[in-house]
Design an enzyme around this catalytic site. Structure first.
Site, PDB file in Angstrom:
ATOM      1  N   TYR A  42       0.832  -1.200   0.000  1.00 11.31           N
ATOM      2  CA  TYR A  42       0.000   0.000   0.000  1.00 11.31           C
ATOM      3  C   TYR A  42       0.868   1.252   0.000  1.00 11.31           C
ATOM      4  O   TYR A  42       0.624   2.200  -0.758  1.00 11.31           O
ATOM      5  CB  TYR A  42      -0.912  -0.035   1.234  1.00 11.31           C
ATOM      6  N   TRP A  56      -5.304   1.537  10.582  1.00 14.29           N
ATOM      7  CA  TRP A  56      -5.468   1.406   9.136  1.00 14.29           C
ATOM      8  C   TRP A  56      -5.245  -0.034   8.707  1.00 14.29           C
ATOM      9  O   TRP A  56      -5.825  -0.508   7.744  1.00 14.29           O
ATOM     10  CB  TRP A  56      -4.533   2.350   8.399  1.00 14.29           C
ATOM     11  N   GLU A 105     -11.415   6.187   5.741  1.00 20.79           N
ATOM     12  CA  GLU A 105     -10.756   6.908   6.836  1.00 20.79           C
ATOM     13  C   GLU A 105     -11.751   7.155   7.971  1.00 20.79           C
ATOM     14  O   GLU A 105     -11.376   7.134   9.143  1.00 20.79           O
ATOM     15  CB  GLU A 105     -10.173   8.231   6.333  1.00 20.79           C
TER      16      GLU A 105
END
Length: 202
Positions: A29, A59, A51
């Site tokens: 990522y 995350w 988010e």
């Protein structure tokens, strides 16, 4: 080397956060997505929604479930999500593949309608969000910025939910509105080149 860097198994230096988790998908990522400029409305909407789901979580948790989120929310096609009804909320609350938080789920549906309004007004989400680009390179360790505070306030004024300054700043970092790769990270120059060549929609 900076304490913000960590060396990966390939010998390359990266932002420490993507190596510290011991999660290969984090590194991918970081290398392939984080910080590269995005101008597609669907991706911008998706990221802001995710988010919001991350609030209070990591995350890593959201990234591991991202494909499930995409399936559950019709690939975050804005017009489709805006049509979700109460039955869809209940369906999503029963979906073990995502984060089952009623407030966050309802916020995504609500924000889809706000996104459609913003598209009609600004032409696209990209045209709106890129007004808040932070030029140059960041790289500081901070949870928010003056710009993320302004953007958060503007979104809230327009009725968006789960868009606090910290959430918005993480969105800005990920979507390339600021280059927060640490100095010395292999991604910093690559992102800088793409941002320099990128022409934000107006």
């Amino acid at each position: 080397m900076s304490e913000r860097l960590a060396q990966g198994p390939d010998g390359q230096w990266r932002c420490r956060w993507c190596e510290a988790a011991g999660f290969d998908a984090y590194r991918d990522y970081h290398d392939q997505e984080w910080g590269y400029p995005v101008h597609e409305d669907r991706r911008l909407f998706e990221k802001l929604c995710l988010e919001g789901f991350q609030s209070g979580l990591s995350w890593r948790t959201i990234l591991a479930k991202r494909e499930n989120f995409r399936r559950a929310f019709k690939q975050f096609e804005i017009a489709k999500v805006a049509k979700f009804k109460d039955a869809d909320v209940e369906r999503l609350l029963a979906d073990e593949g995502i984060v089952r938080h009623r407030g966050k789920i309802e916020a995504v549906i609500h924000n889809a309608s706000r996104a459609l309004e913003l598209q009609r007004e600004a032409g696209s989400l990209a045209a709106f969000f890129w007004r808040f680009e932070e030029p140059g390179a960041g790289g500081d360790v901070r949870p928010t910025s003056d710009t993320s505070v302004r953007l958060s306030k503007e979104l809230k004024r327009r009725g968006w939910k789960f868009v606090g300054p910290t959430t918005v700043y993480a969105f800005m970092q990920a979507m390339g509105l600021i280059n927060d790769h640490a100095p010395g990270c292999i991604g910093r120059e690559a992102v800088a080149r793409q941002r320099e060549a990128f022409e934000p929609p107006r």
